[in-house]
Design an enzyme around this catalytic site. Structure first.
Site, PDB file in Angstrom:
ATOM      1  N   LYS A 266     -11.533 -20.919  15.724  1.00 15.74           N
ATOM      2  CA  LYS A 266     -10.599 -20.969  16.649  1.00 15.74           C
ATOM      3  C   LYS A 266     -11.045 -21.000  18.036  1.00 15.74           C
ATOM      4  O   LYS A 266     -11.579 -20.261  18.579  1.00 15.74           O
ATOM      5  CB  LYS A 266      -9.157 -20.872  16.580  1.00 15.74           C
ATOM      6  CG  LYS A 266      -9.082 -21.633  15.269  1.00 15.74           C
ATOM      7  CD  LYS A 266      -7.290 -21.459  14.779  1.00 15.74           C
ATOM      8  CE  LYS A 266      -6.742 -21.564  13.113  1.00 15.74           C
ATOM      9  NZ  LYS A 266      -5.664 -21.752  13.153  1.00 15.74           N
TER      10      LYS A 266
ATOM     11  N   TYR B 255      -5.753 -31.680  10.608  1.00 12.14           N
ATOM     12  CA  TYR B 255      -4.820 -31.176  10.300  1.00 12.14           C
ATOM     13  C   TYR B 255      -3.384 -32.457   9.926  1.00 12.14           C
ATOM     14  O   TYR B 255      -2.479 -31.946   9.352  1.00 12.14           O
ATOM     15  CB  TYR B 255      -4.234 -30.588  11.263  1.00 12.14           C
ATOM     16  CG  TYR B 255      -4.561 -29.122  11.754  1.00 12.14           C
ATOM     17  CD1 TYR B 255      -4.611 -28.462  10.605  1.00 12.14           C
ATOM     18  CD2 TYR B 255      -5.664 -29.066  12.504  1.00 12.14           C
ATOM     19  CE1 TYR B 255      -5.018 -26.682  10.764  1.00 12.14           C
ATOM     20  CE2 TYR B 255      -5.345 -27.673  12.755  1.00 12.14           C
ATOM     21  CZ  TYR B 255      -5.659 -26.800  11.805  1.00 12.14           C
ATOM     22  OH  TYR B 255      -6.259 -25.411  11.853  1.00 12.14           O
TER      23      TYR B 255
ATOM     24  N   PHE C 139       5.521 -28.194  14.640  1.00 11.38           N
ATOM     25  CA  PHE C 139       4.287 -26.897  15.858  1.00 11.38           C
ATOM     26  C   PHE C 139       2.815 -28.441  15.821  1.00 11.38           C
ATOM     27  O   PHE C 139       1.567 -27.899  16.317  1.00 11.38           O
ATOM     28  CB  PHE C 139       4.143 -26.433  15.544  1.00 11.38           C
ATOM     29  CG  PHE C 139       3.373 -26.205  13.981  1.00 11.38           C
ATOM     30  CD1 PHE C 139       2.477 -25.910  13.475  1.00 11.38           C
ATOM     31  CD2 PHE C 139       4.228 -25.958  13.109  1.00 11.38           C
ATOM     32  CE1 PHE C 139       1.483 -26.024  12.143  1.00 11.38           C
ATOM     33  CE2 PHE C 139       4.121 -25.155  11.568  1.00 11.38           C
ATOM     34  CZ  PHE C 139       3.090 -25.226  11.517  1.00 11.38           C
TER      35      PHE C 139
ATOM     36  N   ARG D  39      -9.104 -15.440   2.614  1.00  7.28           N
ATOM     37  CA  ARG D  39      -7.159 -15.660   2.925  1.00  7.28           C
ATOM     38  C   ARG D  39      -7.821 -13.807   3.202  1.00  7.28           C
ATOM     39  O   ARG D  39      -6.746 -13.728   3.644  1.00  7.28           O
ATOM     40  CB  ARG D  39      -6.645 -16.550   2.128  1.00  7.28           C
ATOM     41  CG  ARG D  39      -6.398 -17.755   1.771  1.00  7.28           C
ATOM     42  CD  ARG D  39      -6.889 -19.087   3.050  1.00  7.28           C
ATOM     43  NE  ARG D  39      -5.027 -18.906   3.160  1.00  7.28           N
ATOM     44  CZ  ARG D  39      -4.017 -19.141   4.142  1.00  7.28           C
ATOM     45  NH1 ARG D  39      -4.584 -20.401   4.489  1.00  7.28           N
ATOM     46  NH2 ARG D  39      -3.259 -18.666   4.197  1.00  7.28           N
TER      47      ARG D  39
ATOM     48  N   THR E 270      -1.122 -15.545   8.728  1.00 13.70           N
ATOM     49  CA  THR E 270      -0.709 -16.629   9.594  1.00 13.70           C
ATOM     50  C   THR E 270      -0.454 -15.795  11.175  1.00 13.70           C
ATOM     51  O   THR E 270      -1.179 -15.860  12.187  1.00 13.70           O
ATOM     52  CB  THR E 270      -0.213 -18.127   9.147  1.00 13.70           C
ATOM     53  OG1 THR E 270       0.012 -19.112   7.689  1.00 13.70           O
ATOM     54  CG2 THR E 270       0.324 -19.339   9.953  1.00 13.70           C
TER      55      THR E 270
ATOM     56  N   ARG F  54      -7.017 -12.039  11.527  1.00  9.68           N
ATOM     57  CA  ARG F  54      -5.685 -11.902  12.899  1.00  9.68           C
ATOM     58  C   ARG F  54      -4.971 -11.000  13.579  1.00  9.68           C
ATOM     59  O   ARG F  54      -4.076 -10.740  14.454  1.00  9.68           O
ATOM     60  CB  ARG F  54      -5.139 -12.698  12.100  1.00  9.68           C
ATOM     61  CG  ARG F  54      -5.672 -14.441  11.353  1.00  9.68           C
ATOM     62  CD  ARG F  54      -5.117 -15.199  11.158  1.00  9.68           C
ATOM     63  NE  ARG F  54      -5.302 -16.387  10.431  1.00  9.68           N
ATOM     64  CZ  ARG F  54      -4.383 -17.778  10.077  1.00  9.68           C
ATOM     65  NH1 ARG F  54      -3.866 -16.611   8.721  1.00  9.68           N
ATOM     66  NH2 ARG F  54      -4.664 -19.118  10.129  1.00  9.68           N
TER      67      ARG F  54
ATOM     68  N   ASN G 213      -4.187 -17.952  16.681  1.00 10.92           N
ATOM     69  CA  ASN G 213      -4.629 -16.954  15.558  1.00 10.92           C
ATOM     70  C   ASN G 213      -6.148 -16.876  15.063  1.00 10.92           C
ATOM     71  O   ASN G 213      -6.542 -16.656  14.096  1.00 10.92           O
ATOM     72  CB  ASN G 213      -3.787 -16.825  14.679  1.00 10.92           C
ATOM     73  CG  ASN G 213      -3.361 -18.612  13.439  1.00 10.92           C
ATOM     74  OD1 ASN G 213      -4.614 -19.746  13.850  1.00 10.92           O
ATOM     75  ND2 ASN G 213      -2.915 -18.968  12.647  1.00 10.92           N
TER      76      ASN G 213
ATOM     77  N   HIS H  61      -9.496 -20.192  10.804  1.00  9.59           N
ATOM     78  CA  HIS H  61      -8.783 -20.752   9.758  1.00  9.59           C
ATOM     79  C   HIS H  61      -9.281 -20.894   8.416  1.00  9.59           C
ATOM     80  O   HIS H  61     -10.863 -20.320   8.305  1.00  9.59           O
ATOM     81  CB  HIS H  61      -9.026 -22.846  10.016  1.00  9.59           C
ATOM     82  CG  HIS H  61      -8.383 -23.574   8.833  1.00  9.59           C
ATOM     83  ND1 HIS H  61      -7.536 -23.628   8.519  1.00  9.59           N
ATOM     84  CD2 HIS H  61      -9.543 -23.839   7.783  1.00  9.59           C
ATOM     85  CE1 HIS H  61      -7.734 -24.861   7.190  1.00  9.59           C
ATOM     86  NE2 HIS H  61      -8.759 -24.827   7.400  1.00  9.59           N
TER      87      HIS H  61
ATOM     88  N   GLU I 285     -12.196 -30.307   3.537  1.00 10.26           N
ATOM     89  CA  GLU I 285     -12.248 -29.377   4.065  1.00 10.26           C
ATOM     90  C   GLU I 285     -13.745 -30.093   4.768  1.00 10.26           C
ATOM     91  O   GLU I 285     -14.148 -29.862   6.082  1.00 10.26           O
ATOM     92  CB  GLU I 285     -11.885 -28.305   4.738  1.00 10.26           C
ATOM     93  CG  GLU I 285     -10.293 -28.562   4.908  1.00 10.26           C
ATOM     94  CD  GLU I 285      -9.321 -27.570   5.010  1.00 10.26           C
ATOM     95  OE1 GLU I 285      -8.299 -27.367   4.677  1.00 10.26           O
ATOM     96  OE2 GLU I 285     -10.143 -26.263   4.518  1.00 10.26           O
TER      97      GLU I 285
HETATM   98  P1  IDP Z   1      -2.866 -20.960   7.777  1.00  9.65           P
HETATM   99  O1  IDP Z   1      -3.308 -21.699   8.706  1.00  9.65           O
HETATM  100  O2  IDP Z   1      -2.370 -20.116   7.342  1.00  9.65           O
HETATM  101  O3  IDP Z   1      -3.492 -22.155   6.593  1.00  9.65           O
HETATM  102  P2  IDP Z   1      -0.733 -23.411   8.178  1.00  9.65           P
HETATM  103  O4  IDP Z   1       0.869 -22.794   7.715  1.00  9.65           O
HETATM  104  O5  IDP Z   1      -1.401 -24.187   6.839  1.00  9.65           O
HETATM  105  O6  IDP Z   1      -1.352 -21.421   8.746  1.00  9.65           O
HETATM  106  O7  IDP Z   1      -0.829 -23.367   9.457  1.00  9.65           O
HETATM  107  C1  IDP Z   1      -2.041 -24.188   9.707  1.00  9.65           C
HETATM  108  C2  IDP Z   1      -1.976 -23.293  11.219  1.00  9.65           C
HETATM  109  O8  IDP Z   1      -0.841 -24.211  11.876  1.00  9.65           O
HETATM  110  C3  IDP Z   1      -1.743 -22.088  11.826  1.00  9.65           C
HETATM  111  O9  IDP Z   1      -3.315 -21.415  11.445  1.00  9.65           O
HETATM  112  C4  IDP Z   1      -1.788 -22.347  13.230  1.00  9.65           C
HETATM  113  O10 IDP Z   1      -2.576 -21.966  13.831  1.00  9.65           O
HETATM  114  C5  IDP Z   1      -0.240 -22.859  13.110  1.00  9.65           C
HETATM  115  N1  IDP Z   1       0.899 -22.660  12.865  1.00  9.65           N
HETATM  116  C6  IDP Z   1       1.587 -22.625  11.897  1.00  9.65           C
HETATM  117  N2  IDP Z   1       3.680 -21.973  12.011  1.00  9.65           N
HETATM  118  C7  IDP Z   1       3.309 -21.933  13.411  1.00  9.65           C
HETATM  119  C8  IDP Z   1       4.267 -22.170  13.831  1.00  9.65           C
HETATM  120  O11 IDP Z   1       5.442 -21.754  13.632  1.00  9.65           O
HETATM  121  N3  IDP Z   1       3.991 -22.967  15.705  1.00  9.65           N
HETATM  122  C9  IDP Z   1       3.004 -22.969  15.880  1.00  9.65           C
HETATM  123  N4  IDP Z   1       2.088 -22.998  15.505  1.00  9.65           N
HETATM  124  C10 IDP Z   1       1.757 -22.723  14.266  1.00  9.65           C
END
Ligand code: IDP
Length: 140
Positions: free
Chosen positions: A11, A51, A59, A87, A93, A104, A114, A117, A128
């Site tokens: 990212k 997304y 968010f 993962r 996350t 992370r 973070n 992805h 994807e």
């Molecule tokens: P993942 O990337 O670990 O699969 P997801 O819940 O699918 O997590 O969320 C996708 C992406 O959205 C996260 O990697 C992060 O960049 C962002 N994200 C997730 N939760 C939050 C939040 O509470 N605030 C801001 N960004 C978030």
């Protein structure tokens, strides 16, 4: 165990800090092979499309703005159990909850920025990967 492919994105927070090589080393040291890779500046429409499943989340707008704030590196990782394995290598996350030694934990700036992805299921991995790559661009 089955050889799988998964979609990974390095990212903008990580490309900005020049961490592509360090992150790629984590994949390779942990048994995943980078079988396709390209660096891109996503458009807003591309980030929203990728997304789309998160469109209703609070968010979503911030996530899209973050994902177009700089270049990303999209890649296909291949290896045994690659979806789950990646993962594990990535970590939770929210970096505050990520295990020691994960990408992370070591590199992420926040729950949003973070660093990586990774597809969360084999079905999503296929969708994807085809979002970013033609089969001819993947050399396993
Ligand atoms: P993942 O990337 O670990 O699969 P997801 O819940 O699918 O997590 O969320 C996708 C992406 O959205 C996260 O990697 C992060 O960049 C962002 N994200 C997730 N939760 C939050 C939040 O509470 N605030 C801001 N960004 C978030």
């Amino acid at each position: 165990m089955a050889i799988e492919r998964t979609l990974s994105i390095i990212k903008p927070d990580a490309t900005r800090r020049n961490l592509t090589g360090k992150i790629n080393a984590r994949f390779e040291e942990n048994g995943l092979r980078i079988v396709a890779q390209k660096r891109l500046q996503l458009t807003q429409a591309q980030a929203e499309g990728f997304y789309d499943v998160h469109r209703e989340r609070s968010f979503f707008g911030e996530l899209v703005a973050f994902m177009i704030s700089g270049p990303v590196v999209v890649q296909v990782l291949e290896g045994e159990n690659a979806v789950v394995r990646n993962r594990e290598i990535m970590g939770a996350t929210n970096p505050a909850n990520a295990a020691e030694g994960t990408i992370r934990k070591d590199f992420a700036e926040s729950i949003e920025a973070n660093s990586v992805h990774g597809s969360d299921s084999l079905e999503n991995a296929a969708r994807e990967i085809s979002f970013f790559f033609a089969e001819i661009e993947i050399a396993g």
